[in-house]
Design a protein around this motif. Structure first.
Motif, PDB file in Angstrom:
ATOM      1  N   PHE A 294       0.846  -1.193   0.000  1.00 40.35           N
ATOM      2  CA  PHE A 294       0.000   0.000   0.000  1.00 40.35           C
ATOM      3  C   PHE A 294       0.880   1.241   0.000  1.00 40.35           C
ATOM      4  N   GLY A 295       0.384   2.282  -0.635  1.00 44.13           N
ATOM      5  CA  GLY A 295       1.078   3.557  -0.687  1.00 44.13           C
ATOM      6  C   GLY A 295       0.522   4.408  -1.814  1.00 44.13           C
ATOM      7  N   PRO A 296       1.182   5.519  -2.138  1.00 42.39           N
ATOM      8  CA  PRO A 296       0.671   6.425  -3.177  1.00 42.39           C
ATOM      9  C   PRO A 296       0.537   5.763  -4.543  1.00 42.39           C
ATOM     10  N   VAL A 297       1.482   4.886  -4.891  1.00 37.37           N
ATOM     11  CA  VAL A 297       1.447   4.235  -6.203  1.00 37.37           C
ATOM     12  C   VAL A 297       0.262   3.277  -6.286  1.00 37.37           C
ATOM     13  N   THR A 298       0.105   2.448  -5.258  1.00 30.19           N
ATOM     14  CA  THR A 298      -1.009   1.497  -5.241  1.00 30.19           C
ATOM     15  C   THR A 298      -2.348   2.229  -5.278  1.00 30.19           C
ATOM     16  N   THR A 299      -2.456   3.300  -4.526  1.00 30.78           N
ATOM     17  CA  THR A 299      -3.700   4.075  -4.514  1.00 30.78           C
ATOM     18  C   THR A 299      -4.008   4.633  -5.899  1.00 30.78           C
ATOM     19  N   ALA A 300      -2.992   5.124  -6.600  1.00 24.84           N
ATOM     20  CA  ALA A 300      -3.195   5.661  -7.955  1.00 24.84           C
ATOM     21  C   ALA A 300      -3.575   4.555  -8.934  1.00 24.84           C
ATOM     22  N   MET A 301      -2.951   3.390  -8.800  1.00 24.40           N
ATOM     23  CA  MET A 301      -3.288   2.281  -9.699  1.00 24.40           C
ATOM     24  C   MET A 301      -4.732   1.847  -9.520  1.00 24.40           C
ATOM     25  N   LYS A 302      -5.202   1.807  -8.281  1.00 21.93           N
ATOM     26  CA  LYS A 302      -6.570   1.384  -8.037  1.00 21.93           C
ATOM     27  C   LYS A 302      -7.576   2.421  -8.537  1.00 21.93           C
ATOM     28  N   ALA A 303      -7.192   3.690  -8.515  1.00 22.96           N
ATOM     29  CA  ALA A 303      -8.063   4.713  -9.105  1.00 22.96           C
ATOM     30  C   ALA A 303      -8.150   4.536 -10.616  1.00 22.96           C
ATOM     31  N   THR A 304      -7.032   4.151 -11.230  1.00 26.51           N
ATOM     32  CA  THR A 304      -7.037   3.858 -12.662  1.00 26.51           C
ATOM     33  C   THR A 304      -7.907   2.648 -12.966  1.00 26.51           C
ATOM     34  N   GLU A 305      -7.915   1.688 -12.052  1.00 30.23           N
ATOM     35  CA  GLU A 305      -8.773   0.517 -12.224  1.00 30.23           C
ATOM     36  C   GLU A 305     -10.237   0.913 -12.302  1.00 30.23           C
ATOM     37  N   ASP A 306     -10.637   1.939 -11.548  1.00 31.32           N
ATOM     38  CA  ASP A 306     -12.014   2.435 -11.638  1.00 31.32           C
ATOM     39  C   ASP A 306     -12.330   2.903 -13.055  1.00 31.32           C
ATOM     40  N   LEU A 307     -11.357   3.585 -13.677  1.00 34.37           N
ATOM     41  CA  LEU A 307     -11.561   4.058 -15.046  1.00 34.37           C
ATOM     42  C   LEU A 307     -11.743   2.884 -16.001  1.00 34.37           C
ATOM     43  N   ALA A 308     -10.997   1.802 -15.754  1.00 31.86           N
ATOM     44  CA  ALA A 308     -11.140   0.609 -16.588  1.00 31.86           C
ATOM     45  C   ALA A 308     -12.519  -0.011 -16.409  1.00 31.86           C
ATOM     46  N   LEU A 309     -13.019  -0.008 -15.175  1.00 30.67           N
ATOM     47  CA  LEU A 309     -14.313  -0.622 -14.896  1.00 30.67           C
ATOM     48  C   LEU A 309     -15.463   0.123 -15.573  1.00 30.67           C
ATOM     49  N   HIS A 314      -9.441   5.630 -22.851  1.00 28.58           N
ATOM     50  CA  HIS A 314      -8.529   6.755 -23.087  1.00 28.58           C
ATOM     51  C   HIS A 314      -7.967   7.290 -21.767  1.00 28.58           C
ATOM     52  N   ALA A 315      -8.834   7.381 -20.746  1.00 33.06           N
ATOM     53  CA  ALA A 315      -8.383   7.876 -19.446  1.00 33.06           C
ATOM     54  C   ALA A 315      -7.420   6.893 -18.790  1.00 33.06           C
ATOM     55  N   VAL A 316      -7.661   5.597 -18.972  1.00 28.22           N
ATOM     56  CA  VAL A 316      -6.737   4.579 -18.440  1.00 28.22           C
ATOM     57  C   VAL A 316      -5.347   4.799 -19.006  1.00 28.22           C
ATOM     58  N   LEU A 317      -5.260   4.957 -20.309  1.00 26.62           N
ATOM     59  CA  LEU A 317      -3.947   5.112 -20.948  1.00 26.62           C
ATOM     60  C   LEU A 317      -3.298   6.446 -20.601  1.00 26.62           C
ATOM     61  N   ARG A 318      -4.104   7.480 -20.414  1.00 25.82           N
ATOM     62  CA  ARG A 318      -3.530   8.783 -20.039  1.00 25.82           C
ATOM     63  C   ARG A 318      -2.889   8.724 -18.661  1.00 25.82           C
ATOM     64  N   SER A 319      -3.498   7.964 -17.748  1.00 27.78           N
ATOM     65  CA  SER A 319      -3.000   7.935 -16.374  1.00 27.78           C
ATOM     66  C   SER A 319      -1.998   6.808 -16.119  1.00 27.78           C
ATOM     67  N   ALA A 320      -1.885   5.879 -17.062  1.00 27.10           N
ATOM     68  CA  ALA A 320      -1.119   4.653 -16.821  1.00 27.10           C
ATOM     69  C   ALA A 320       0.350   4.892 -16.541  1.00 27.10           C
ATOM     70  N   ASP A 321       0.966   5.831 -17.211  1.00 29.51           N
ATOM     71  CA  ASP A 321       2.409   6.060 -17.061  1.00 29.51           C
ATOM     72  C   ASP A 321       2.712   7.516 -16.759  1.00 29.51           C
ATOM     73  N   ASP A 322       1.786   8.170 -16.069  1.00 27.45           N
ATOM     74  CA  ASP A 322       1.925   9.603 -15.822  1.00 27.45           C
ATOM     75  C   ASP A 322       1.819   9.876 -14.321  1.00 27.45           C
ATOM     76  N   GLY A 323       2.320  11.006 -13.896  1.00 27.22           N
ATOM     77  CA  GLY A 323       2.200  11.417 -12.509  1.00 27.22           C
ATOM     78  C   GLY A 323       2.824  10.414 -11.558  1.00 27.22           C
ATOM     79  N   VAL A 324       2.053   9.994 -10.566  1.00 28.14           N
ATOM     80  CA  VAL A 324       2.535   9.030  -9.567  1.00 28.14           C
ATOM     81  C   VAL A 324       2.941   7.713 -10.210  1.00 28.14           C
ATOM     82  N   LEU A 325       2.342   7.386 -11.354  1.00 23.43           N
ATOM     83  CA  LEU A 325       2.640   6.119 -12.025  1.00 23.43           C
ATOM     84  C   LEU A 325       3.750   6.259 -13.056  1.00 23.43           C
ATOM     85  N   GLY A 326       4.326   7.435 -13.183  1.00 23.84           N
ATOM     86  CA  GLY A 326       5.450   7.627 -14.092  1.00 23.84           C
ATOM     87  C   GLY A 326       6.725   7.014 -13.542  1.00 23.84           C
ATOM     88  N   SER A 327       7.690   6.780 -14.412  1.00 26.07           N
ATOM     89  CA  SER A 327       8.918   6.085 -14.018  1.00 26.07           C
ATOM     90  C   SER A 327       9.702   6.846 -12.946  1.00 26.07           C
TER      91      SER A 327
END
Length: 412
Positions: A294-309, A314-327
């Motif tokens: 658990f942490g900021p990365v996991t929280t961001a990934m689970k929010a992206t999962e909501d977009l997938a659901l 398009h929103a999934v791909l925009r958030s997938a490698d950006d911000g907290v989920l960026g390298s």
């Protein structure tokens, strides 16, 4: 189940005044899918979630109780799990369960072996975990039953709780839900009775995950909410483990609510999880105090999962490698657990398929096969993605696609 499901969908469709064609338009599903459901066909849960949104009802309202379909091809799993069943579910006679036989094990050695098995679990070494768990479960039971002195008794009870939790997590991962429920319920009971509150909370996180896997959205949300409220930490003095378990519970609330078409509850739960992850500052995964990730990365990934659901690819791909989920952020915030990261990349793969980019979807699947192959084969979403590739591919399948379909057990 299918005929009762058909009746429920038809009932709610008529209550809204929708024709089949209008429901198809509102949901974004094909008219063929709507007709299939109302004629008694079965569909994925995510399709029912899409229907529920269009109909304005909770997803669970569409579920129906009926006789299950015959179980076919489960003979191998029954044989593979014989030793685990013996260790977890011994025969019960008139007096009591048949006691496990054997000699107590040195406690330091027992704790070390449980930690080693936990490491194997996170490394996707499922064959090794399956071989080691029966012995650990038996030895921890015998050791706890024969422990003398308060310190040894507490240590033995902790080892027993940890072995049951590990069994519950592993069995949930490989979708052996009845055995998983027994393991987790016993672990939570023992942790409660022995004052291991944080460990009990970890077990409840696992129980909510199991309920979610079984589409028991209402129960998962209620259990996670009740436990999170009971375990709410004082932010100024909370340990990392307390924050992580509390945050994971709110993630379970959000995941259950979103799948059950309760978006407002999901948004508030995501906010609470964000509070916990901000307080932590980075990813946390510290066995034995905290079993998940658990942490900021996991929280961001689970929010992206909501977009997938909700199907916003398009929103999934925009958030997938950006911000907290960026390298760059991943380097500073820490890596999430492999299963959480894998689920996130499957969401990305699904988004690529929905937008017609088969090569990008395949790149995600191949990457996961190379790093987490044992885990990937147990993921229905991976099979769904591969099935969608096969169905929507207009040209001849590439060798890579054929190999992946074979690996996942998907055939067109």
């Amino acid at each position: 189940m299918a005929s009762a499901l058909a009746q429920n969908v038809r009932k709610y469709r008529r209550a809204t005044g929708f024709s089949q064609e209008r429901l198809a338009e509102e949901s974004g599903l094909s008219i063929g899918t709507i007709r299939k459901i109302e004629q008694g066909g079965d569909v994925r849960t995510d399709t029912l979630h899409t229907l529920a949104r269009a109909l304005g009802v909770q997803t669970s309202a569409l579920f129906a109780t009926a006789a299950p379909e015959p179980v076919v091809g489960d003979e191998g799993n029954r044989r593979y799990l014989v030793e685990l069943r013996k260790a977890l579910m011994p025969p019960v006679g008139l007096d009591a369960p048949v006691a496990a036989l054997g000699q107590p094990t040195d406690l330091d050695e027992l704790h070390s072996r449980i930690a080693d098995c936990h490491t194997l679990y996170w490394a996707d070494r499922y064959d090794s975990v399956a071989r080691k768990l029966p012995g650990l479960l038996r030895e921890s039971e015998v050791t706890a039953a024969n422990a003398e002195g308060d310190d040894d008794r507490r240590s033995a009870e902790t080892a027993r709780t940890h072995s049951l939790l590990l069994a519950g997590k592993y069995l949930t991962q490989v979708r052996q839900y009845n055995l998983a429920y027994h393991s987790l319920a016993e672990a939570i009971r023992l942790a409660r009775e022995t004052g291991q509150t944080l460990t009990a909370g970890t077990g409840i996180v696992g129980m909510c995950w199991l309920l979610l896997r079984q589409d028991r959205f209402d129960e998962s949300e209620a259990l996670a909410t009740q436990t999170a409220e009971a375990m709410e930490p004082r932010m100024s003095s909370a340990t990392a483990g307390q924050l992580a378990v509390w945050g994971e519970l709110w993630l379970r609330v959000a995941s259950s609510a979103v799948r059950n078409n309760r978006p407002d509850v999901g948004i508030e739960a995501r906010r609470m999880a964000g509070t916990a992850s901000s307080a932590l500052g980075r990813e946390h995964n510290s066995f034995p105090n905290h079993w998940g990730g658990f942490g900021p990365v996991t929280t961001a990934m689970k929010a992206t999962e909501d977009l997938a659901l909700i199907g916003d690819s398009h929103a999934v791909l925009r958030s997938a490698d950006d911000g907290v989920l960026g390298s760059k952020a991943l380097k500073s915030l820490g890596k999430p657990t492999a299963p959480n990261w894998g689920r996130h990349r499957l969401d990305v793969a699904q988004a690529h398929v929905r937008l017609g980019s088969h090569s990008d979807a395949m790149a995600e699947l191949v990457g996961l096969r190379d790093t987490s192959g044992a885990w990937l084969r147990h993921q229905p979403l991976a099979r769904y993605v591969m099935s969608d590739v096969l169905k929507s591919r207009k040209r001849t399948l590439t060798k890579e696609m054929r190999d992946m379909a074979s690996f996942l057990g998907v055939f067109d």
